[in-house]
Design a protein around this motif. Sequence first.
Motif: not given
Length: 516
Positions: A459-464, A468-470, A485-489
């Motif tokens: 999965f991944a986390v998307v931010r502005d 930095g808001a989700l 976009i934040e991944f595990a690595d």
Amino acid sequence: MSDLFDDAAEGANAPEFTVSELSGAVKRTIEGAFGHVRVRGEVGRVSRPSSGHLYLDLKDDRSVLASVIWKGTAQRLRTLPEEGMEVIATGRLTTFPGQSRYQLVIEDIAPAGMGALMAMLEKRRQKLAAEGLFDAERKRPLPYLPEVIGVVTSPSGAVIRDILHRLRDRFPRKVLIWPVTVQGERCAPEVAAAIRGFNALTPGGAIPRPDLLIVARGGGSIEDLWGFNEEIVVRAAAESAIPLISAVGHETDTTLIDFAADRRAPTPTAAAEMAVPVRADLVAQLAGLDERRVRAQAQRLQRSVQRLRDLGRALPRPDALLGERRQRLDAAGLRLPLALDTFAQKKRVALTGRTGRLGPQLLTGRIELRQNRVEALAARLPRALERRGERARAELARLRLDVRPIARAAREGATALGRATRALDTAMERLARERQQRLAGAERMLQSLGYMETLRRGFAVVRDAGSGALVGRAEAARGLPALEIEFADGRVAVSPGGRPAPRGPAKPEGGQGSLF
């Protein structure tokens, strides 16, 4: 010479008898003169030993005659003698040499006329009544409709035909007949055995146990009906667990079994009428009740329908009741997915903020700080006690007092303090280990529950990229100039059009704490 030959006494030449010879001669004389006699008298003492013989006295106003009835004769008698009864006894007179008395061996005995018989009957009735055999509390109600009826009577007389005919006319039932002799010496024992035999049957056995008993006999004289006055019959009727109807004789005839029975019928035909109801009457009564039931049900149903119609007119229409609620349900259904996403996002952000602030170093630092403070205080404590002791000794010396007890107490206090210090160190070490174990467990739980584990599963986390808001929805992402976009690595900066944003290469993150 006259002295040598005296005259013999008068009667000196009479023959001599032994006692047995004289008793035998008397016995032969009495039995020869009174070989068969009839004696009228009142019965006095009556004795019934276990041998079965009867010993009694016959007496009048001046004399008493001992009498005996041997066992075989007593079993054949129609009427057994009772004390106070006036009787006529037939037998032979004999002697009893063992006691030098004479006695009457009775071969037959009968009451002396109707008055004596009725007096004996009344005396027996009073005796049995005193025992409670005729009490109303003992009488049981008759079953309304018995399945099986037991009849104790003669199988060849008109009584049984009348009973069967009456039962067939009123309500046919199963009938068990126990044939007995209804007159004479055998009447009483056979009737008593029949009553007890019906009661001894097992319910549900091969021979059904009657629900009701009828003891019946036609009319006759008091001598003919005497068997139903015997004590054995009365006791059997009183002990019967099956309800019993007595139908002995005609309406004017009364026997003792009538008092012990649960119901008395004036005739055998009346006993059959008491035993069962009239089937035709029951059918007619049931038909009338069924007609009333149908009519009552129809009226109740009609009233219920009318009542339901009246209530229905007062109720609002179903659409008016449900329309507004359907709209509210639809609106809530449209808002539910967004509300669930927003709620979940808030919870994730709150969890991320809390996990970023938590760490093993925080708790470890606090534990070390507390431990250092305790150690510093423990190191200062002996010196402080020593200085305090010196001041106390100086003060005591100034006052010229003996300070040795105080010094000894100070040394003992220092020793106790040392033990307390060591115990405190041990407790602090154990507390530190326990806190470290709990911290390690919390860290493992944090790692398993943190969102980084979710990122490692793809999965991944998307931010502005700017604030930095989700970003949780595609519509919100299209309106932003750049995304991250934040991944595990590591993290990657992109534009909404799909091209990477001009922010340089992605830098891998070292752990969860780097997000903050």
